[in-house]
Write a protein that holds these residues in place. Structure first.
Motif, short mmCIF file in Angstrom:
data_model
loop_
_atom_site.label_atom_id
_atom_site.label_comp_id
_atom_site.label_asym_id
_atom_site.label_seq_id
_atom_site.Cartn_x
_atom_site.Cartn_y
_atom_site.Cartn_z
N UNK A 8 0.84 -1.21 0.00
CA UNK A 8 0.00 0.00 0.00
C UNK A 8 0.87 1.26 0.00
N UNK A 9 1.83 1.31 0.92
CA UNK A 9 2.67 2.51 1.03
C UNK A 9 3.54 2.69 -0.22
N UNK A 10 4.08 1.56 -0.69
CA UNK A 10 4.97 1.61 -1.85
C UNK A 10 4.19 2.06 -3.10
N UNK A 11 2.98 1.52 -3.26
CA UNK A 11 2.16 1.87 -4.43
C UNK A 11 1.84 3.36 -4.43
N UNK A 12 1.57 3.92 -3.26
CA UNK A 12 1.25 5.35 -3.18
C UNK A 12 2.47 6.22 -3.47
N UNK A 13 3.66 5.68 -3.24
CA UNK A 13 4.87 6.43 -3.61
C UNK A 13 5.08 6.37 -5.12
N UNK A 14 4.68 5.25 -5.73
CA UNK A 14 4.83 5.13 -7.19
C UNK A 14 3.86 6.07 -7.89
N UNK A 15 2.59 6.02 -7.51
CA UNK A 15 1.58 6.93 -8.08
C UNK A 15 0.93 7.72 -6.96
N UNK A 16 1.42 8.93 -6.70
CA UNK A 16 0.81 9.77 -5.66
C UNK A 16 -0.38 10.55 -6.24
N UNK A 17 -1.16 11.15 -5.35
CA UNK A 17 -2.28 11.99 -5.80
C UNK A 17 -1.72 13.30 -6.33
N UNK A 18 -2.38 13.86 -7.32
CA UNK A 18 -2.05 15.22 -7.76
C UNK A 18 -3.34 15.91 -8.17
N UNK A 19 -3.24 17.02 -8.87
CA UNK A 19 -4.45 17.82 -9.15
C UNK A 19 -5.41 17.10 -10.10
N UNK A 20 -4.91 16.07 -10.83
CA UNK A 20 -5.77 15.41 -11.82
C UNK A 20 -6.45 14.15 -11.32
N UNK A 21 -5.81 13.46 -10.38
CA UNK A 21 -6.41 12.21 -9.90
C UNK A 21 -5.80 11.81 -8.56
#
Lengths: 201, 252
Positions: free
Chosen positions: A63-76
């Motif tokens: 979970x933590x690793x996946x969120x580092x690969x694709x973090x949230x930004x203004x688009x999603x």
């Protein structure tokens, strides 16, 4: 219907799903277990959709690793918002050849983090986690002794991309426009303009 | 026999950061590109077709896999490809739809030396011995695939792109697929008039056993570059009509 349930229904096939919708669910499940409809759906298969492959510790690392690969930004949102950790867990059952490389890679990550920061990956600060990733996320500049981590992370990155971009928010973000009712007028003018052919269409 | 095959793919910078648009249906074409070369200078017989792929396809399992192999192309990346986080998320958006691939499928030549036999060691799940294939490509096929590689690379180059991998060497057969990989396997029970050099007659009927018909890819005497299914259907139809006719006459 969650993803596991959807996959389960899909695998039971349209005939079985038809039974399920009229309320004779036990009949269809029984039939599926007897291999009447789909030879490859076994009782063991049905059970596995309700199980989790990763241990809770591994799942939290994913979970933590996946969120580092694709973090949230203004688009999603981030990988977790798109259900990526559950997707990766499911893929361990669906493509079992990934089980050992993924489990081993997660363990390798913990060992490296213990060596460098005296903690498991999930207990490291975000700064330390990124310091770790900087050593394995760039194959061209990675040190030779980081190669197992590089191989693991290449695989992990691909899993996150598959799960995130094929999700509803991923498809919206990346701008996939197909597979929906559409008034097809040929390639869009903007797209033609982009490649310098604006005068052609 | 099987068709020959090899692939080349490249990143085309002009296609990066394209505005969102529908490209469903652009991939998977079996495109016939008019021949622009000089036939008198070719070092192989017969030809091949090109299948084009790429585009803004539906994200699914495997989507943009292996991005670390190309996300440093055309962008200033001191660390090389790969990465994670915001930069990586942006990269997926930059490169989505920017890859163009060309796959060649060519005609192989039928050789007497290529054959199949009953495998003495291996059986299938029903306990029946499987077929064992003895098959070698020759210079004819290697030269054809070399021509595909060189042609496709020049097309990617003309588009201003960079191929995703290097040209395979002669030792690697110029990237030719293994026989059977294009799954156009046909032949071995070839049709012909002479029972000494063929197994079946023109109705796919065995020369030796009257009521034995082979209605699949077996009767083929050559394998062009294309998918064999429609030819199999056409031959099967002829076989079916012949069987009906012969049964009505009481010959079968």
């Amino acid at each position: 219907m969650d993803r596991r349930e959807a996959l389960k229904r899909l695998s039971l096939g349209t005939l079985a799903a038809g039974f399920a919708m009229t309320g004779c669910k036990t009949v269809s499940e029984k039939a599926a277990q007897q291999h009447t409809f789909w030879k490859h759906v076994t009782e063991e298969d049905l059970k596995k959709w309700d199980a989790q492959f990763f241990t809770d510790h591994e799942f939290e690392t994913v979970r933590q690793l996946a969120n580092l690969v694709i973090p949230a930004d203004e688009r999603s949102g981030n990988a977790e918002d798109a259900g990526v950790p559950q997707f990766i867990d499911f893929m361990m059952f669906d493509r079992p050849e990934n089980q050992t490389p993924m489990r081993g890679g997660l363990k390798w990550l913990d060992l490296q983090c213990s060596r460098q920061f005296d903690n498991n990956f999930i207990d490291c600060s975000e700064k330390q986690q990124k310091e770790m990733l900087d050593q394995i996320a760039y194959p061209d500049i990675a040190e030779p002794d980081m190669q197992p981590g590089v191989n693991f992370f290449n695989r992990f990155r691909d899993f996150v991309a598959s799960g995130f971009w094929s999700s509803k928010q991923g498809i919206e973000d990346i701008g996939y426009k197909g597979n929906q009712p559409y008034d097809w007028q040929g390639c869009s003018h903007e797209a033609m303009e982009h490649i310098g052919l604006g005068d052609k269409g | 026999m099987d068709s020959t095959g090899t692939d080349v793919a490249g990143v085309i910078p002009d296609l990066m950061d394209s505005p969102a648009h529908n490209e469903d249906g652009t991939g998977g074409m079996h495109m016939y590109i008019p021949w622009w070369g000089d036939n008198s200078k070719l070092d192989f017989a017969r030809g091949y077709h090109v299948e084009l792929w790429g585009g803004r396809g539906m994200p699914s399992y495997g989507f943009m896999g292996g991005i670390q192999n190309y996300n440093d192309l055309f962008l200033n990346r001191p660390k090389g490809g790969g990465g994670y986080g915001k930069q990586l998320k942006e990269d997926y958006r930059h490169y989505y739809g920017s890859i163009v691939g060309l796959s060649g499928r060519g005609e192989s030549i039928a050789y007497k030396d290529n054959y199949c036999e009953i495998d003495p060691d291996v059986v299938d799940e029903w306990g029946i011995p499987v077929l064992k294939f003895n098959y070698n490509w020759t210079d004819q096929e290697y030269n054809q695939v070399k021509h595909m590689q060189e042609s496709f690379r020049s097309i990617i180059d003309e588009m201003g792109g960079t191929p995703l991998w290097d040209m395979p060497s002669k030792e690697d057969g110029y990237g030719i697929t293994n026989p059977g990989q294009i799954i156009h396997e046909v032949g071995t029970t070839r049709m012909g008039k002479d029972p000494d050099t063929s197994v079946l007659n023109e109705y796919c009927q065995s020369h030796d056993v009257d009521n034995l018909f082979v209605a699949d890819g077996g009767p083929f005497v050559s394998q062009p570059h294309k998918n064999p299914t429609w030819t199999i259907l056409a031959l099967s139809m002829r076989t079916s009509e012949y069987i009906t006719d012969q049964m009505n006459k009481g010959n079968l």
